[in-house]
Design a protein around this motif. Structure first.
Motif, PDB file in Angstrom:
ATOM      1  N   PRO A 280      39.844  34.631  41.619  1.00 16.59           N
ATOM      2  CA  PRO A 280      40.958  34.667  42.578  1.00 16.59           C
ATOM      3  C   PRO A 280      40.607  34.064  43.929  1.00 16.59           C
ATOM      4  CG  PRO A 280      40.055  36.874  42.224  1.00 16.59           C
ATOM      5  CD  PRO A 280      39.437  35.985  41.200  1.00 16.59           C
ATOM      6  N   TYR A 281      39.320  34.203  44.343  1.00 16.87           N
ATOM      7  CA  TYR A 281      38.937  33.625  45.631  1.00 16.87           C
ATOM      8  C   TYR A 281      39.010  32.103  45.596  1.00 16.87           C
ATOM      9  CZ  TYR A 281      36.238  32.102  49.624  1.00 16.87           C
ATOM     10  OH  TYR A 281      35.853  31.459  50.770  1.00 16.87           O
ATOM     11  N   LEU A 282      38.523  31.498  44.521  1.00 14.21           N
ATOM     12  CA  LEU A 282      38.559  30.036  44.421  1.00 14.21           C
ATOM     13  C   LEU A 282      39.985  29.519  44.367  1.00 14.21           C
ATOM     14  CD1 LEU A 282      35.582  29.366  41.969  1.00 14.21           C
ATOM     15  CD2 LEU A 282      35.662  28.968  44.439  1.00 14.21           C
ATOM     16  N   GLN A 283      40.909  30.302  43.787  1.00 17.62           N
ATOM     17  CA  GLN A 283      42.313  29.896  43.797  1.00 17.62           C
ATOM     18  C   GLN A 283      42.833  29.822  45.222  1.00 17.62           C
ATOM     19  OE1 GLN A 283      44.444  32.658  41.296  1.00 17.62           O
ATOM     20  NE2 GLN A 283      43.590  31.847  39.390  1.00 17.62           N
ATOM     21  N   CYS A 284      42.457  30.796  46.047  1.00 14.73           N
ATOM     22  CA  CYS A 284      42.843  30.763  47.465  1.00 14.73           C
ATOM     23  C   CYS A 284      42.194  29.576  48.174  1.00 14.73           C
ATOM     24  CB  CYS A 284      42.440  32.059  48.156  1.00 14.73           C
ATOM     25  SG  CYS A 284      43.279  33.535  47.551  1.00 14.73           S
ATOM     26  N   LEU A 285      40.921  29.316  47.852  1.00 12.57           N
ATOM     27  CA  LEU A 285      40.180  28.240  48.511  1.00 12.57           C
ATOM     28  C   LEU A 285      40.754  26.865  48.185  1.00 12.57           C
ATOM     29  CD1 LEU A 285      37.709  27.838  50.362  1.00 12.57           C
ATOM     30  CD2 LEU A 285      36.300  27.654  48.314  1.00 12.57           C
ATOM     31  N   ASN A 286      41.382  26.722  47.037  1.00  8.00           N
ATOM     32  CA  ASN A 286      41.973  25.443  46.639  1.00  8.00           C
ATOM     33  C   ASN A 286      43.417  25.291  47.098  1.00  8.00           C
ATOM     34  OD1 ASN A 286      39.711  24.340  45.287  1.00  8.00           O
ATOM     35  ND2 ASN A 286      40.092  25.664  43.528  1.00  8.00           N
ATOM     36  N   SER A 287      43.902  26.274  47.851  1.00 10.54           N
ATOM     37  CA  SER A 287      45.258  26.176  48.391  1.00 10.54           C
ATOM     38  C   SER A 287      45.310  25.085  49.462  1.00 10.54           C
ATOM     39  CB  SER A 287      45.676  27.518  48.995  1.00 10.54           C
ATOM     40  OG  SER A 287      46.924  27.405  49.648  1.00 10.54           O
ATOM     41  N   PHE A 289      47.124  25.007  52.130  1.00 11.36           N
ATOM     42  CA  PHE A 289      47.301  25.571  53.468  1.00 11.36           C
ATOM     43  C   PHE A 289      47.195  27.095  53.391  1.00 11.36           C
ATOM     44  CE2 PHE A 289      51.467  25.131  51.550  1.00 11.36           C
ATOM     45  CZ  PHE A 289      52.031  26.379  51.732  1.00 11.36           C
ATOM     46  N   GLY A 290      47.094  27.711  54.557  1.00  6.46           N
ATOM     47  CA  GLY A 290      46.939  29.157  54.634  1.00  6.46           C
ATOM     48  C   GLY A 290      45.629  29.529  55.313  1.00  6.46           C
ATOM     49  N   MET A 291      45.365  30.828  55.432  1.00  9.06           N
ATOM     50  CA  MET A 291      44.175  31.307  56.148  1.00  9.06           C
ATOM     51  C   MET A 291      43.366  32.245  55.261  1.00  9.06           C
ATOM     52  SD  MET A 291      43.900  33.521  59.706  1.00  9.06           S
ATOM     53  CE  MET A 291      44.546  32.225  60.736  1.00  9.06           C
ATOM     54  N   ILE A 292      42.048  32.059  55.269  1.00  7.64           N
ATOM     55  CA  ILE A 292      41.100  32.950  54.597  1.00  7.64           C
ATOM     56  C   ILE A 292      40.184  33.521  55.672  1.00  7.64           C
ATOM     57  CG2 ILE A 292      39.233  33.125  52.920  1.00  7.64           C
ATOM     58  CD1 ILE A 292      40.500  30.780  51.420  1.00  7.64           C
ATOM     59  N   ILE A 293      40.073  34.839  55.711  1.00  8.96           N
ATOM     60  CA  ILE A 293      39.317  35.499  56.781  1.00  8.96           C
ATOM     61  C   ILE A 293      38.135  36.269  56.194  1.00  8.96           C
ATOM     62  CG2 ILE A 293      39.416  37.120  58.698  1.00  8.96           C
ATOM     63  CD1 ILE A 293      42.447  36.717  58.760  1.00  8.96           C
ATOM     64  N   PHE A 294      36.941  36.023  56.741  1.00 13.12           N
ATOM     65  CA  PHE A 294      35.752  36.816  56.405  1.00 13.12           C
ATOM     66  C   PHE A 294      35.523  37.814  57.537  1.00 13.12           C
ATOM     67  CE2 PHE A 294      35.079  33.361  53.509  1.00 13.12           C
ATOM     68  CZ  PHE A 294      34.375  33.919  52.449  1.00 13.12           C
ATOM     69  N   SER A 295      35.249  39.063  57.174  1.00  7.23           N
ATOM     70  CA  SER A 295      35.035  40.085  58.191  1.00  7.23           C
ATOM     71  C   SER A 295      33.714  40.806  57.946  1.00  7.23           C
ATOM     72  CB  SER A 295      36.189  41.099  58.188  1.00  7.23           C
ATOM     73  OG  SER A 295      36.177  41.874  57.009  1.00  7.23           O
ATOM     74  N   GLY A 296      33.219  41.385  59.014  1.00  7.63           N
ATOM     75  CA  GLY A 296      31.949  42.115  58.936  1.00  7.63           C
ATOM     76  C   GLY A 296      31.246  42.058  60.274  1.00  7.63           C
ATOM     77  N   ASP A 358      44.180  14.904  62.330  1.00 10.12           N
ATOM     78  CA  ASP A 358      44.524  14.799  60.916  1.00 10.12           C
ATOM     79  C   ASP A 358      43.548  15.539  60.005  1.00 10.12           C
ATOM     80  OD1 ASP A 358      45.969  13.957  58.682  1.00 10.12           O
ATOM     81  OD2 ASP A 358      44.724  12.179  58.418  1.00 10.12           O
ATOM     82  N   PRO A 359      43.316  16.853  60.256  1.00 11.07           N
ATOM     83  CA  PRO A 359      42.393  17.596  59.381  1.00 11.07           C
ATOM     84  C   PRO A 359      43.116  18.133  58.139  1.00 11.07           C
ATOM     85  CG  PRO A 359      43.160  19.032  61.112  1.00 11.07           C
ATOM     86  CD  PRO A 359      43.829  17.695  61.352  1.00 11.07           C
ATOM     87  N   ASP A 360      42.373  18.333  57.095  1.00  8.45           N
ATOM     88  CA  ASP A 360      42.878  19.059  55.923  1.00  8.45           C
ATOM     89  C   ASP A 360      42.390  20.507  55.939  1.00  8.45           C
ATOM     90  OD1 ASP A 360      44.137  16.832  54.321  1.00  8.45           O
ATOM     91  OD2 ASP A 360      42.107  16.027  54.539  1.00  8.45           O
ATOM     92  N   VAL A 361      41.128  20.673  56.337  1.00  5.55           N
ATOM     93  CA  VAL A 361      40.517  22.003  56.387  1.00  5.55           C
ATOM     94  C   VAL A 361      39.868  22.193  57.755  1.00  5.55           C
ATOM     95  CG1 VAL A 361      38.845  23.567  55.320  1.00  5.55           C
ATOM     96  CG2 VAL A 361      40.050  21.888  53.904  1.00  5.55           C
ATOM     97  N   ILE A 362      40.073  23.373  58.350  1.00  7.97           N
ATOM     98  CA  ILE A 362      39.476  23.683  59.654  1.00  7.97           C
ATOM     99  C   ILE A 362      38.713  24.991  59.542  1.00  7.97           C
ATOM    100  CG2 ILE A 362      39.868  24.055  62.109  1.00  7.97           C
ATOM    101  CD1 ILE A 362      42.589  22.697  61.798  1.00  7.97           C
ATOM    102  N   LEU A 381      49.971  27.764  59.256  1.00 10.44           N
ATOM    103  CA  LEU A 381      51.389  27.660  58.911  1.00 10.44           C
ATOM    104  C   LEU A 381      51.913  26.228  58.952  1.00 10.44           C
ATOM    105  CD1 LEU A 381      52.753  30.784  60.861  1.00 10.44           C
ATOM    106  CD2 LEU A 381      52.524  30.529  58.384  1.00 10.44           C
ATOM    107  N   THR A 382      51.104  25.315  59.468  1.00 11.74           N
ATOM    108  CA  THR A 382      51.569  23.919  59.602  1.00 11.74           C
ATOM    109  C   THR A 382      50.814  22.973  58.674  1.00 11.74           C
ATOM    110  OG1 THR A 382      50.078  23.666  61.510  1.00 11.74           O
ATOM    111  CG2 THR A 382      52.383  24.189  61.973  1.00 11.74           C
ATOM    112  N   GLY A 383      50.368  23.503  57.525  1.00 15.76           N
ATOM    113  CA  GLY A 383      49.831  22.626  56.499  1.00 15.76           C
ATOM    114  C   GLY A 383      48.334  22.442  56.491  1.00 15.76           C
ATOM    115  N   HIS A 384      47.582  23.368  57.107  1.00 11.11           N
ATOM    116  CA  HIS A 384      46.124  23.269  57.113  1.00 11.11           C
ATOM    117  C   HIS A 384      45.528  24.500  56.444  1.00 11.11           C
ATOM    118  CE1 HIS A 384      47.672  21.207  60.760  1.00 11.11           C
ATOM    119  NE2 HIS A 384      46.834  20.253  60.376  1.00 11.11           N
TER     120      HIS A 384
END
Length: 538
Positions: A280-287, A289-296, A358-362, A381-384
């Motif tokens: 499931p994590y890799l599915q999110c990573l291949n999206s 756009f959207g945000m993935i957050i690591f916490s700790g 013009d980034p794809d991933v930030i 929310l704007t495609g990154h």
């Protein structure tokens, strides 16, 4: 040999007719005494102090009882010597004085006639040898007065020795910590601080001045916090050292973060992500756009996980950019931007500028404030695809933290794909691990988490490979929260973390403690390690 109680002595030395040193006792204090000629010296006591240290300091370790080591010395009231021996041996030190005989000659003969393994120099022995020629300075000397000492060969060699041994021991941080009587050098290895050597407090000024010269810091400033950095080539590798200092009650405290520039990206599978987590994590990573957050907390491996995640992406077809503070490791195929407040490059401003390129991933190194949080959500929310980290206790807490920073809940639910919380636990040493009956506390905590009884786990008995700690290296413990439609609805209506956590469990989320106990069951760590680093969560 029984110790005799006698008035404490102020020991002095003089040379007799034969040229040998003799102990001259003046009866001023109270101190136990021993007769060297009839002294029964234990081999296990001799093994605690290297021969060179014993001869130079004129101390003879002769009796070990539980955690107390008794030593013979001419200077029983030398607190600095006692503290140094205590740190070196990790024992309580009891002192006695000789009432007859030449202690130096007796020390030499005992080490020569006893089978003590002294072939491999200990850190303390070698470092004390190096600093021996240094003239001990007073703490209240001006920094300029210690500049000459800091550029002398002995202190240069001493600092080089400290950082080289740190790299050899796989230390992530070096602590130069002044105490009341000694200057402690400590290494953080696999997340745990280890005392390595106690130096005379008088060399503190020269040691810190040398480090400041290397890191291009102000050697005259001792009270205000300072930051700096330098690089060194050690064993054919270029190592970066990030230096921070601050004044304390006993003197200036210095910590150096060790950063290996030859670092290679670790695969997600190798950092400990379980298989049920990866898909499931890799599915999110291949999206797209959207945000993935690591916490700790700090030091929980978030940066490593972020870089490992970027390694899964196609760096040739995607424009990947990052804004970091600091840039710890440099990688091909990623445009990395360093936060520079003097140039008005903050996380938020750097992120806004990235969005114009013009980034794809930030990758945003850390979300610390409302402006950065809002800008990161806008980017998602704007495609990154935005990968970032935040300080929170668990995966659910990362969502709540964004809302606490001032981001509207409906924006959080629209932007965030998943949050991951992680910790690092020590791996059981693969060279010396064996199945043992676990302590009762480990058995209880395992049953509390899993509901099952288990009495035997893998433990390291200690060997040269793991420096007799039973552990070598660390592995990640994870939990993954997928932001489902149900959780989005709950967050939008203002549900609290407890309610969201209950729903996440219904959706199939496993807490970090469950992952940690599965690692203990597989023999990769111990229940006690999981309890110390993870079990307080939830």
């Amino acid at each position: 040999m029984a110790e005799k109680n006698a008035p404490k002595t102020e020991s002095k030395e003089k040379k007799g007719d034969d040229g040998k040193k003799q102990n001259v006792v003046s009866f001023q204090f109270s101190s136990p005494t021993v007769d060297l000629e009839t002294l029964d010296v234990q081999t296990e006591a001799l093994e605690l102090i290297p021969k060179k240290v014993a001869l130079e300091q004129e101390v003879l370790p002769y009796k070990l009882e539980d955690d107390t080591l008794t030593v013979v010395t001419y200077n029983p009231d030398d607190l600095q010597l006692i503290d140094t021996l205590s740190v070196l041996t990790k024992k309580r030190i009891k002192t006695v004085t000789p009432n007859t005989g030449d202690l130096h000659v007796f020390i030499k003969s005992k080490y020569e006639n006893t089978a003590v393994q002294d072939a491999t120099p200990m850190l303390s022995e070698s470092l004390l040898d190096i600093i021996a020629p240094i003239e001990i300075s007073k703490q209240d000397e001006l920094a300029e007065a210690s500049l000459e000492a800091a550029t002398d060969a002995p202190i240069v060699k001493a600092v080089d020795f400290i950082i080289t041994r740190a790299v050899q021991e796989r230390a992530s941080d070096i602590h130069i910590a002044p105490e009341e009587h000694v200057l402690n050098v400590r290494y953080r290895i696999d997340g745990v601080l280890h005392n390595t050597v106690a130096l005379p407090l008088g060399v503190m000024s020269a040691v810190l001045t040398r480090i400041k010269i290397l890191a291009n810091m102000n050697i005259a400033e001792r009270r205000r916090p300072q930051d700096g950095s330098f690089s060194a080539k050690i064993s054919g590798r270029v190592i970066d050292f990030r230096v921070a200092t601050i004044g304390t009650n006993w003197g200036e405290y210095c910590v150096m973060r060790v950063l290996d520039k030859t670092y290679s990206i670790i695969e997600l599978e190798d950092i400990g992500m379980p298989q049920y987590f990866l898909e499931p994590y890799l599915q999110c990573l291949n999206s797209p756009f959207g945000m993935i957050i690591f916490s700790g907390p700090t030091g929980s491996g978030k940066t490593t996980s972020l870089y490992s995640s970027l390694a899964k992406l196609d760096r040739e077809k995607l424009n990947i950019m990052s804004i970091e503070d600091p840039i710890e490791y440099k990688f091909d195929g990623i445009r990395q931007i360093q936060v520079n407040r003097a140039a008005e490059i903050t996380f938020a401003k750097g992120l806004r500028q990235c969005m114009r390129l013009d980034p794809d991933v930030i990758l945003v190194g850390e979300i610390r404030d409302k402006e950065t949080a809002q800008t990161a959500v806008d980017a998602a929310l704007t495609g990154h695809l935005v990968l970032t980290s935040i300080h929170s206790n668990d995966a659910v807490g990362a969502l709540v933290r964004l809302v606490d920073l001032g981001v509207e809940p409906f924006l959080v639910t629209s932007a965030v794909l998943a949050t991951i919380s992680q910790r690092l636990v020590r791996r059981v040493c693969s060279k010396c691990k064996e199945v043992q009956t676990a302590p009762v506390s480990d058995q209880l905590v395992y049953k509390q988490v899993t509901g099952k009884e288990k009495t035997d786990f893998h433990y390291g008995k200690g060997c040269s490979h793991c420096s007799n700690t039973g552990f070598r290296g660390r592995i990640g413990v994870f939990e993954l929260l997928l932001v489902t439609d149900t959780i989005k609805s709950m967050l939008s209506r203002g549900a609290g973390s407890v309610e969201i956590k209950q729903q996440a469990v219904k959706d199939g989320m496993l807490f970090m403690r469950h992952h940690g106990m599965s690692l203990a069951r597989e023999g990769m760590t111990t229940p006690g390690e999981v309890a110390r680093h993870v079990f307080t969560i939830d």
